[in-house]
Scaffold this active site. Structure first.
Site, PDB file in Angstrom:
ATOM      1  N   SER A 412       0.825  -1.211   0.000  1.00 45.13           N
ATOM      2  CA  SER A 412       0.000   0.000   0.000  1.00 45.13           C
ATOM      3  C   SER A 412       0.856   1.257   0.000  1.00 45.13           C
ATOM      4  O   SER A 412       0.402   2.319  -0.401  1.00 45.13           O
ATOM      5  CB  SER A 412      -0.866   0.081   1.252  1.00 45.13           C
ATOM      6  OG  SER A 412      -1.392  -1.138   1.594  1.00 45.13           O
ATOM      7  N   HIS A 433      -2.079  -2.911  -6.250  1.00 46.03           N
ATOM      8  CA  HIS A 433      -2.595  -2.574  -4.921  1.00 46.03           C
ATOM      9  C   HIS A 433      -4.108  -2.798  -4.873  1.00 46.03           C
ATOM     10  O   HIS A 433      -4.882  -2.000  -5.396  1.00 46.03           O
ATOM     11  CB  HIS A 433      -2.243  -1.107  -4.590  1.00 46.03           C
ATOM     12  CG  HIS A 433      -2.755  -0.676  -3.261  1.00 46.03           C
ATOM     13  ND1 HIS A 433      -3.148   0.621  -3.009  1.00 46.03           N
ATOM     14  CD2 HIS A 433      -2.955  -1.357  -2.114  1.00 46.03           C
ATOM     15  CE1 HIS A 433      -3.562   0.703  -1.759  1.00 46.03           C
ATOM     16  NE2 HIS A 433      -3.458  -0.478  -1.197  1.00 46.03           N
ATOM     17  N   GLU A 445      -4.968  -0.405  -7.850  1.00 46.20           N
ATOM     18  CA  GLU A 445      -3.979   0.533  -8.382  1.00 46.20           C
ATOM     19  C   GLU A 445      -2.849  -0.279  -9.012  1.00 46.20           C
ATOM     20  O   GLU A 445      -2.308  -1.194  -8.381  1.00 46.20           O
ATOM     21  CB  GLU A 445      -3.439   1.421  -7.260  1.00 46.20           C
ATOM     22  CG  GLU A 445      -4.467   2.459  -6.794  1.00 46.20           C
ATOM     23  CD  GLU A 445      -3.974   3.327  -5.658  1.00 46.20           C
ATOM     24  OE1 GLU A 445      -4.247   4.535  -5.679  1.00 46.20           O
ATOM     25  OE2 GLU A 445      -3.311   2.802  -4.740  1.00 46.20           O
ATOM     26  N   ASN A 483      -4.162   6.393  -1.167  1.00 47.87           N
ATOM     27  CA  ASN A 483      -3.760   6.579   0.222  1.00 47.87           C
ATOM     28  C   ASN A 483      -3.005   7.879   0.440  1.00 47.87           C
ATOM     29  O   ASN A 483      -2.986   8.412   1.544  1.00 47.87           O
ATOM     30  CB  ASN A 483      -2.916   5.393   0.696  1.00 47.87           C
ATOM     31  CG  ASN A 483      -3.795   4.206   1.064  1.00 47.87           C
ATOM     32  OD1 ASN A 483      -4.995   4.367   1.283  1.00 47.87           O
ATOM     33  ND2 ASN A 483      -3.224   3.020   1.124  1.00 47.87           N
TER      34      ASN A 483
END
Ligand code: T1G
Length: 687
Positions: A412, A433, A445, A483
């Site tokens: 992540s 991801h 992702e 994120n």
């Protein structure tokens, strides 16, 4: 089922609407790939076909579509401007009034305008795998060609209102039970047409002339208000459908059409239509279009935790053979049990059949021997978020797997370049991801390293799409697209809590915008320890940007690490009832401020939202400035698919444009003044 029409005029140059008359019967075929949308040339073609079959005096006309589906709706790409003539309601009224009665012969997905077209036909027959729906609400719209007025006249008001308001398709068997179909067939549509004609029922009264029973929609209204979460269209669809009980067809249809056209110009519909096309273009990057993806049959997953098991389950659901690898037999068994639990849940909920569950079990194996991954086409590691552990896994995979096979990390935050650095066959490594739970969340992702080959990227995109996911390309940075924006979001939320807002007020303000969870509820759900570890990493590396608020750290130190922690407490108390506000936390926050001599400020709900959105939009623009995201729509897809940002607001970038960049610029100036030195301004916010 795919229908290939056996007419001399089929093929790519075939007319969009083809008519073949044999004796007294006509076969009218719509041929407008890929989904037979009712574009202007189809509407014109249907009008011409109608005249031809009537002039020829045909006793019936069967209406079929070539390719993979019957009409899947109006042509969404036409909705941005005024609708060109002929208008769909007129075409459908003409079909309904035609002297030659029409039989709609359906397969695939009969959606929106497609279902409206079928409802205007005298009879409706369908392959048993066909699905039927009015998905307009998903585009911020309601049907615009009589759907809300004809459907209740066929299947009853309550069922029709539900279909129009929730946008979810139903199966052929269900639609038949509702009274929407005259016949469900399995197999050759031409044979089905022939036998239906042989015992042709009397022509029914036109749908538009049938009466509608009234129904009590109070419970449905409450349900829809809750599920719509701020999206306008569902309630409008419900209320428009309800008009069928009190108004004549023509009057109800006139109101429906006008409402539909008005909604086309609404910000919500523009937002949803943009996302509809973006979710298709972003997932197929232009530069990869010419590259044939390598086939993927066997998938190896390393790490049988929640994430690894979710990815394994998603891969099994897509029909892949899956090998789950763990460090020892005991962990492998635990991983296997997690995968089995997902299969069992899908079975118990009726999402899959016994046969499918068995097929998934048969395609799955778990163990600790990496040689089992030797013939895998792709391996995805989902082990502990530690670069050394991940590198060790990559090294072992690279030893046993072919250099043509892909090796991906599900990190992540870590840099996939560092995880794969120096390993042989650098073009095959990348980041994939997934979001938790990976068997449900659609976003993935896709992170290329400096050495990842385009072939690897093309295969990775095709693999992810094959899992039913929405893959979005992202460059390398801390947290990638999603994120990284989340960190900015949390930072600004923390700054407001530090300066005077209650965390509960922040959560509530974000609900007001339409976020399903506020930042503190989200932390409680995912666990505070992950972001704590991440903050420590950034502090140690000296990369923490600006002012640091350590209230969450204090909660972690007290063992309040969220809903799943032993204390079953975090920002909220979950011991008795999940999500209960905790006066202890409020007192702690106040004490924290007093210790630091912070004078408590007041933030209105609007200020909370605007300041948080300013942080989000600024970070999103930085991501664009740095080339981490390929487009503003990519960012909007990430935040709507992965973080619950309301789709009807279009994503943070669309929302910002609609709100006005000047307003956001002011809010950004306010957060800079609130926490000096904490925000790097994106180009659009530089003064
Ligand atoms: N209009 C225009 N283009 C469409 C389209 C549509 N309705 N549906 C799909 N496409 C394009 C899509 O952009 C993609 O293009 C390609 O077709 C394949 O789609 C008048 C107001 C039918 C279940 O909302 O749900 O009717 O990227 O990748 O996974 O009252 O497409 O290849 O260039 O999604 O097999 C109501 C929307 C419209 C249905 C097929 N109908 N479509 O899924 O392929 S409003 C919908 C879908 C309306 C009337 C009202 C799905 C699908 P490209 P795809 P798929």
């Amino acid at each position: 089922m795919t229908i290939a029409t056996a007419t001399p005029e089929s093929g790519p140059d075939a007319p969009v609407v083809n008519v073949v008359i044999t004796g007294s019967h006509a076969l009218v075929t719509i041929n407008n790939p890929p989904v037979n949308a009712l574009s202007v040339h189809v509407r014109k073609g249907l009008m011409d076909a109608l005249h031809r079959v009537n002039e020829a005096g045909c006793t019936t006309a069967a209406l079929v579509c070539s390719g993979r589906t019957f009409v899947a709706g109006g042509d969404i790409s036409e909705f941005a401007g005024p609708p060109p003539l002929p208008h769909l309601p007129d075409v459908l009224d003409a079909i309904e009034a035609s002297t030659t009665p029409f039989i709609a012969v359906m397969h695939g997905t009969v959606l929106g305008g497609g279902l409206e077209l079928a409802l205007a036909c005298a009879w409706r027959i369908a392959d048993e795998k066909t699905r039927f729906g009015l998905p307009e609400v998903n585009l911020g719209l309601i049907p615009g060609a009589g759907g809300t007025q004809r459907l209740p006249r066929v299947i009853g008001l309550e069922r029709a209102a539900r279909m129009a308001a929730n946008g979810k398709p139903v199966s052929a068997r269900t639609f038949e039970e509702f009274g929407g179909l005259d016949l469900v067939f399995d197999g050759d549509p031409m044979a089905a047409i022939a036998s239906f004609r042989d015992a042709l029922p009397a022509r029914p009264a036109n749908t538009s002339t049938r009466p509608v029973d009234d129904a009590d929609l109070t419970a449905l209204k409450a349900e829809i208000t809750k599920s719509a979460k701020g999206s306008n269209a569902p309630m409008i669809a419900l209320e428009t459908t309800a008009l069928a009980a009190t108004l004549p067809f023509a009057e109800g249809s006139r109101i429906e059409r006008q409402t539909h056209l008005d909604l086309r110009d609404s910000a919500q519909s523009r937002a949803l239509r943009r996302l509809f096309f973006a979710s298709r273009s972003v997932t197929r990057p232009a530069r990869l279009k010419a590259i044939e993806p390598a086939p993927v049959n066997h998938v190896a997953i390393v790490g049988g935790g929640l994430m690894g098991a979710g990815i394994a389950a998603a891969s099994l659901a897509a029909g892949h053979r899956v090998t789950l690898l763990e460090r020892d037999t005991e962990s492998a068994e635990a991983g296997q049990a997690r995968v089995e639990a997902i299969i069992a849940r899908d079975l118990a909920s009726g999402r899959i059949s016994d046969d499918k569950a068995e097929a998934r079990r048969a395609a799955f194996s778990a163990g600790a021997d990496y040689t089992a991954a030797a013939d895998a086409d792709i391996a995805i590691e989902a082990v502990f978020e530690d670069p050394d552990v991940k590198r060790a896994v990559f090294t072992k995979l690279a030893e046993v797997m072919s250099e043509e096979a892909l090796i991906a990390t599900n990190t992540s935050y870590l840099d996939p370049n560092l995880i794969s650095d120096g390993m042989p066959g650098p073009g095959r490594f990348l980041g994939l991801h997934f979001f938790s739970p990976a068997n449900i969340m659609k976003l993935v992702e896709v992170v290329g390293t400096a050495a990842t080959s385009d072939q690897t990227m093309a295969t990775a995109f095709a693999f992810a799409r094959g899992l039913g996911k929405i893959p979005v390309e992202t460059g390398v940075c801390d947290g990638f697209i999603g994120n990284r924006i989340l960190s900015a979001y949390r930072r600004q939320a923390d700054y407001m809590v530090a300066d005077g807002a209650s965390p509960y007020a922040v959560d509530e303000a974000m609900h007001g915008l339409g976020m399903p969870l506020g930042p503190y509820e989200l932390q409680d759900l995912t666990g505070l320890q992950i972001s704590w570890a991440n903050r420590k990493r950034q502090l140690a590396a000296g990369t923490w940007p600006g002012r640091y608020v350590d209230i969450a750290d204090k909660l972690c130190e007290l063992g309040r690490q969220g809903r799943g922690s032993a204390a079953r407490k975090g920002w909220y108390d979950h011991t008795e009832m999940a999500g209960t506000r905790d006066p202890e936390v409020e007192a702690m926050v106040v004490a924290w401020r007093v210790e630091r001599g912070i004078t408590q400020q007041t933030f209105t709900t609007d200020e909370i939202v605007m300041r948080i959105m300013a942080a989000i939009v600024n970070e999103a623009h930085l991501i664009l400035d740095e080339g981490i995201a390929t487009s503003d729509t990519a960012i909007d897809i990430v935040w709507t698919e992965g973080y619950g940002f309301p789709k009807h607001l279009g994503g943070p970038m669309f929302w910002a444009e609609e709100t006005g960049m000047d307003t956001i610029r002011d809010a950004f100036a306010a957060i800079e003044a609130q926490s000096p030195g904490s925000w790097k301004a994106a180009d659009v916010f530089k003064s």
